[in-house]
Design a protein around this motif. Structure first.
Motif, PDB file in Angstrom:
ATOM      1  N   PHE A 159      16.984  32.516   8.345  1.00  0.00           N
ATOM      2  CA  PHE A 159      15.699  31.900   8.688  1.00  0.00           C
ATOM      3  C   PHE A 159      14.740  32.934   9.277  1.00  0.00           C
ATOM      4  O   PHE A 159      13.538  32.904   8.995  1.00  0.00           O
ATOM      5  CB  PHE A 159      15.926  30.748   9.669  1.00  0.00           C
ATOM      6  CG  PHE A 159      16.868  29.692   9.159  1.00  0.00           C
ATOM      7  CD1 PHE A 159      16.904  29.359   7.812  1.00  0.00           C
ATOM      8  CD2 PHE A 159      17.730  29.025  10.022  1.00  0.00           C
ATOM      9  CE1 PHE A 159      17.776  28.384   7.325  1.00  0.00           C
ATOM     10  CE2 PHE A 159      18.603  28.056   9.561  1.00  0.00           C
ATOM     11  CZ  PHE A 159      18.627  27.737   8.215  1.00  0.00           C
ATOM     12  N   ASP A 160      15.261  33.843  10.082  1.00  0.00           N
ATOM     13  CA  ASP A 160      14.396  34.878  10.648  1.00  0.00           C
ATOM     14  C   ASP A 160      13.899  35.834   9.570  1.00  0.00           C
ATOM     15  O   ASP A 160      12.703  36.143   9.516  1.00  0.00           O
ATOM     16  CB  ASP A 160      15.139  35.669  11.728  1.00  0.00           C
ATOM     17  CG  ASP A 160      14.284  36.813  12.265  1.00  0.00           C
ATOM     18  OD1 ASP A 160      13.325  36.531  13.013  1.00  0.00           O
ATOM     19  OD2 ASP A 160      14.538  37.984  11.909  1.00  0.00           O
ATOM     20  N   ILE A 161      14.786  36.303   8.712  1.00  0.00           N
ATOM     21  CA  ILE A 161      14.362  37.285   7.709  1.00  0.00           C
ATOM     22  C   ILE A 161      13.449  36.642   6.668  1.00  0.00           C
ATOM     23  O   ILE A 161      12.572  37.305   6.098  1.00  0.00           O
ATOM     24  CB  ILE A 161      15.584  37.961   7.044  1.00  0.00           C
ATOM     25  CG1 ILE A 161      15.196  39.335   6.487  1.00  0.00           C
ATOM     26  CG2 ILE A 161      16.204  37.105   5.972  1.00  0.00           C
ATOM     27  CD1 ILE A 161      14.757  40.343   7.526  1.00  0.00           C
ATOM     28  N   LEU A 162      13.620  35.353   6.416  1.00  0.00           N
ATOM     29  CA  LEU A 162      12.723  34.651   5.501  1.00  0.00           C
ATOM     30  C   LEU A 162      11.302  34.660   6.039  1.00  0.00           C
ATOM     31  O   LEU A 162      10.342  34.961   5.307  1.00  0.00           O
ATOM     32  CB  LEU A 162      13.210  33.213   5.295  1.00  0.00           C
ATOM     33  CG  LEU A 162      12.339  32.304   4.425  1.00  0.00           C
ATOM     34  CD1 LEU A 162      12.236  32.839   3.005  1.00  0.00           C
ATOM     35  CD2 LEU A 162      12.899  30.877   4.426  1.00  0.00           C
ATOM     36  N   ARG A 163      11.137  34.331   7.317  1.00  0.00           N
ATOM     37  CA  ARG A 163       9.809  34.359   7.940  1.00  0.00           C
ATOM     38  C   ARG A 163       9.234  35.774   7.940  1.00  0.00           C
ATOM     39  O   ARG A 163       8.067  35.990   7.622  1.00  0.00           O
ATOM     40  CB  ARG A 163       9.873  33.867   9.382  1.00  0.00           C
ATOM     41  CG  ARG A 163      10.268  32.438   9.576  1.00  0.00           C
ATOM     42  CD  ARG A 163      10.233  32.079  11.061  1.00  0.00           C
ATOM     43  NE  ARG A 163       8.896  32.231  11.621  1.00  0.00           N
ATOM     44  CZ  ARG A 163       8.553  33.183  12.492  1.00  0.00           C
ATOM     45  NH1 ARG A 163       9.434  34.074  12.920  1.00  0.00           N
ATOM     46  NH2 ARG A 163       7.312  33.241  12.954  1.00  0.00           N
ATOM     47  N   TRP A 164      10.071  36.741   8.316  1.00  0.00           N
ATOM     48  CA  TRP A 164       9.600  38.117   8.455  1.00  0.00           C
ATOM     49  C   TRP A 164       9.213  38.726   7.108  1.00  0.00           C
ATOM     50  O   TRP A 164       8.170  39.369   6.978  1.00  0.00           O
ATOM     51  CB  TRP A 164      10.685  38.955   9.130  1.00  0.00           C
ATOM     52  CG  TRP A 164      10.309  40.381   9.330  1.00  0.00           C
ATOM     53  CD1 TRP A 164       9.511  40.899  10.315  1.00  0.00           C
ATOM     54  CD2 TRP A 164      10.711  41.486   8.514  1.00  0.00           C
ATOM     55  NE1 TRP A 164       9.403  42.262  10.166  1.00  0.00           N
ATOM     56  CE2 TRP A 164      10.130  42.648   9.071  1.00  0.00           C
ATOM     57  CE3 TRP A 164      11.520  41.612   7.385  1.00  0.00           C
ATOM     58  CZ2 TRP A 164      10.327  43.920   8.529  1.00  0.00           C
ATOM     59  CZ3 TRP A 164      11.711  42.873   6.837  1.00  0.00           C
ATOM     60  CH2 TRP A 164      11.126  44.006   7.400  1.00  0.00           C
ATOM     61  N   ALA A 165      10.055  38.535   6.096  1.00  0.00           N
ATOM     62  CA  ALA A 165       9.813  39.164   4.793  1.00  0.00           C
ATOM     63  C   ALA A 165       8.634  38.543   4.064  1.00  0.00           C
ATOM     64  O   ALA A 165       7.870  39.243   3.391  1.00  0.00           O
ATOM     65  CB  ALA A 165      11.070  39.081   3.930  1.00  0.00           C
ATOM     66  N   THR A 166       8.475  37.223   4.175  1.00  0.00           N
ATOM     67  CA  THR A 166       7.416  36.546   3.425  1.00  0.00           C
ATOM     68  C   THR A 166       6.111  36.412   4.205  1.00  0.00           C
ATOM     69  O   THR A 166       5.049  36.216   3.610  1.00  0.00           O
ATOM     70  CB  THR A 166       7.859  35.138   3.004  1.00  0.00           C
ATOM     71  OG1 THR A 166       8.041  34.325   4.180  1.00  0.00           O
ATOM     72  CG2 THR A 166       9.151  35.193   2.201  1.00  0.00           C
ATOM     73  N   GLY A 167       6.190  36.461   5.525  1.00  0.00           N
ATOM     74  CA  GLY A 167       4.997  36.224   6.336  1.00  0.00           C
ATOM     75  C   GLY A 167       4.582  34.761   6.362  1.00  0.00           C
ATOM     76  O   GLY A 167       3.475  34.437   6.789  1.00  0.00           O
ATOM     77  N   ARG A 168       5.468  33.873   5.940  1.00  0.00           N
ATOM     78  CA  ARG A 168       5.173  32.438   5.899  1.00  0.00           C
ATOM     79  C   ARG A 168       6.077  31.692   6.869  1.00  0.00           C
ATOM     80  O   ARG A 168       7.085  32.216   7.329  1.00  0.00           O
ATOM     81  CB  ARG A 168       5.385  31.862   4.493  1.00  0.00           C
ATOM     82  CG  ARG A 168       4.812  32.641   3.348  1.00  0.00           C
ATOM     83  CD  ARG A 168       3.322  32.870   3.422  1.00  0.00           C
ATOM     84  NE  ARG A 168       2.541  31.667   3.652  1.00  0.00           N
ATOM     85  CZ  ARG A 168       1.212  31.614   3.502  1.00  0.00           C
ATOM     86  NH1 ARG A 168       0.533  32.684   3.099  1.00  0.00           N
ATOM     87  NH2 ARG A 168       0.563  30.496   3.750  1.00  0.00           N
ATOM     88  N   GLU A 169       5.711  30.438   7.160  1.00  0.00           N
ATOM     89  CA  GLU A 169       6.524  29.587   8.018  1.00  0.00           C
ATOM     90  C   GLU A 169       7.232  28.517   7.186  1.00  0.00           C
ATOM     91  O   GLU A 169       6.697  28.045   6.175  1.00  0.00           O
ATOM     92  CB  GLU A 169       5.655  28.904   9.076  1.00  0.00           C
ATOM     93  CG  GLU A 169       4.960  29.866  10.032  1.00  0.00           C
ATOM     94  CD  GLU A 169       5.915  30.629  10.929  1.00  0.00           C
ATOM     95  OE1 GLU A 169       7.116  30.237  11.016  1.00  0.00           O
ATOM     96  OE2 GLU A 169       5.488  31.618  11.541  1.00  0.00           O
ATOM     97  N   VAL A 170       8.419  28.141   7.614  1.00  0.00           N
ATOM     98  CA  VAL A 170       9.161  27.050   6.972  1.00  0.00           C
ATOM     99  C   VAL A 170       8.628  25.727   7.508  1.00  0.00           C
ATOM    100  O   VAL A 170       8.516  25.547   8.721  1.00  0.00           O
ATOM    101  CB  VAL A 170      10.669  27.169   7.273  1.00  0.00           C
ATOM    102  CG1 VAL A 170      11.425  25.997   6.647  1.00  0.00           C
ATOM    103  CG2 VAL A 170      11.218  28.499   6.770  1.00  0.00           C
ATOM    104  N   VAL A 171       8.307  24.803   6.601  1.00  0.00           N
ATOM    105  CA  VAL A 171       7.782  23.509   7.036  1.00  0.00           C
ATOM    106  C   VAL A 171       8.780  22.369   6.853  1.00  0.00           C
ATOM    107  O   VAL A 171       8.691  21.348   7.536  1.00  0.00           O
ATOM    108  CB  VAL A 171       6.461  23.163   6.314  1.00  0.00           C
ATOM    109  CG1 VAL A 171       5.368  24.150   6.695  1.00  0.00           C
ATOM    110  CG2 VAL A 171       6.644  23.111   4.800  1.00  0.00           C
ATOM    111  N   SER A 172       9.743  22.523   5.938  1.00  0.00           N
ATOM    112  CA  SER A 172      10.734  21.460   5.768  1.00  0.00           C
ATOM    113  C   SER A 172      12.051  22.029   5.266  1.00  0.00           C
ATOM    114  O   SER A 172      12.089  23.091   4.630  1.00  0.00           O
ATOM    115  CB  SER A 172      10.237  20.379   4.800  1.00  0.00           C
ATOM    116  OG  SER A 172      10.150  20.876   3.481  1.00  0.00           O
ATOM    117  N   VAL A 173      13.127  21.310   5.576  1.00  0.00           N
ATOM    118  CA  VAL A 173      14.482  21.742   5.216  1.00  0.00           C
ATOM    119  C   VAL A 173      15.285  20.536   4.734  1.00  0.00           C
ATOM    120  O   VAL A 173      15.228  19.464   5.335  1.00  0.00           O
ATOM    121  CB  VAL A 173      15.224  22.353   6.434  1.00  0.00           C
ATOM    122  CG1 VAL A 173      16.586  22.893   6.006  1.00  0.00           C
ATOM    123  CG2 VAL A 173      14.406  23.442   7.102  1.00  0.00           C
TER     124      VAL A 173
END
Length: 312
Positions: A159-173
């Motif tokens: 979850f951290d690397i997803l935010r960092w690499a894409t520059g986007r936020e997760v809104v749903s899971v």
């Protein structure tokens, strides 16, 4: 400078060797109730100019706050605390003190290169992300009740690397899990195999798979699929994958996370000692924890969960 190290477990012992060899460290002060180290001297780590915290999860919050109260820069292995409420309290107590949280994938050459390629436009517009984190063997049964579950303990790195690499936020899971191994996972209310579908704030879809029983070896990968090309991380010769079309490389698969991320662990400590700002803050750790909380809630309730539902 003098550096204090709290905790001499597996990763703490690795940090001890790294700190002792660093050119900026004149003295290393180590503290552990049961272990000793050939590096540094025993003593009060808070007498140092900076501290590295590698103790069990349940102690992180109080030790970070103790460092902040003394005005000492602190590096702490993830997580900041076991719950969102505790993490928020630590954030409020931090003040102006510098605190870096140990999400080492941000310092891995492969992840750094993939993120740079995306930001430079080399991949085109990002459409999909796929991530894998699979351990070769499960943790001890006694660890599970205090682990927080697979999404908080293991996939929080994804979850951290997803935010960092894409520059986007997760809104749903939307998360799922299965128990395919030892009974102690189910007994602890956890799963040993996991999957999730995550939606980012621009509509990009990310998929995640995980396991505590990946017999081939330690497997950590990420794919960033854009309109021009797909960039993959973790497909080197030591990846525990066998191709049906090509002969095996003959290289030994990665046996564990410390070996796989050895260079990244050293790089994050160097960034802590040489930088003047945190490359991975408490705020970053809290955002990753929110996603983990949403994933855990989704797993338990069997439904998609908006990250906004678990925010405090």
């Amino acid at each position: 400078m003098r550096v204090g190290l709290l905790g001499l477990g597996r990763i703490g012992a690795f940090h001890a060797a790294t700190l002792a060899a660093h050119p900026l460290v004149d003295e290393l002060i180590v503290a552990d109730p049961v272990r000793t180290s050939p590096y540094g001297r025993p003593g009060d780590p808070f007498e140092a100019d900076a501290v590295v915290i590698a103790t069990p999860t349940g102690t992180h919050a109080e030790l970070i706050v103790a460092a902040c109260e003394r005005g000492i820069p602190a590096f702490c292995e993830k997580p900041v605390a076991g719950t969102v409420t505790e993490t928020v309290k630590v954030l409020e107590a931090r003040g102006d003190n510098r605190v870096q949280i140990g999400f080492q994938r941000r310092f891995d050459p492969g992840y750094v290169a993939a993120a740079a390629a995306l930001r430079a436009g080399e991949l085109g517009e990002l459409h999909r992300v796929h991530m894998v984190t699979a351990d070769p063997a499960p943790p001890p049964a006694e660890y599970l009740p205090m682990s927080g579950g697979i999404f908080r303990d293991c996939h929080i790195h994804d979850f951290d690397i997803l935010r960092w690499a894409t520059g986007r936020e997760v809104v749903s899971v939307y998360a799922r899990g299965a128990n395919r191994g030892a009974a102690f996972f189910a007994e602890a209310g956890d799963v040993d195999n996991s999957a999730a579908l995550l939606t980012l704030d621009d509509g990009t879809l990310a998929t995640l798979q995980g396991s505590r029983y990946n017999g081939g070896g330690y497997d950590v990968r990420m794919e960033l699929a854009g309109t021009r090309r797909t960039q993959a991380v973790g497909l080197g010769p030591r990846a525990p994958l066998h191709s049906a079309e090509q002969p095996a490389s003959g290289a030994e698969p990665w046996p564990d996370f410390v070996t796989r991320f050895e260079a990244a662990y050293r790089a994050e400590i160097d960034a802590f000692l040489t930088g003047d700002r945190s490359p991975c803050s408490i705020e970053d750790a809290l955002e990753a924890l929110y996603v983990a909380e949403a994933a855990d809630l989704s797993l338990r309730e069997g439904r998609p969960v908006e990250v906004a539902e678990v925010r405090r």
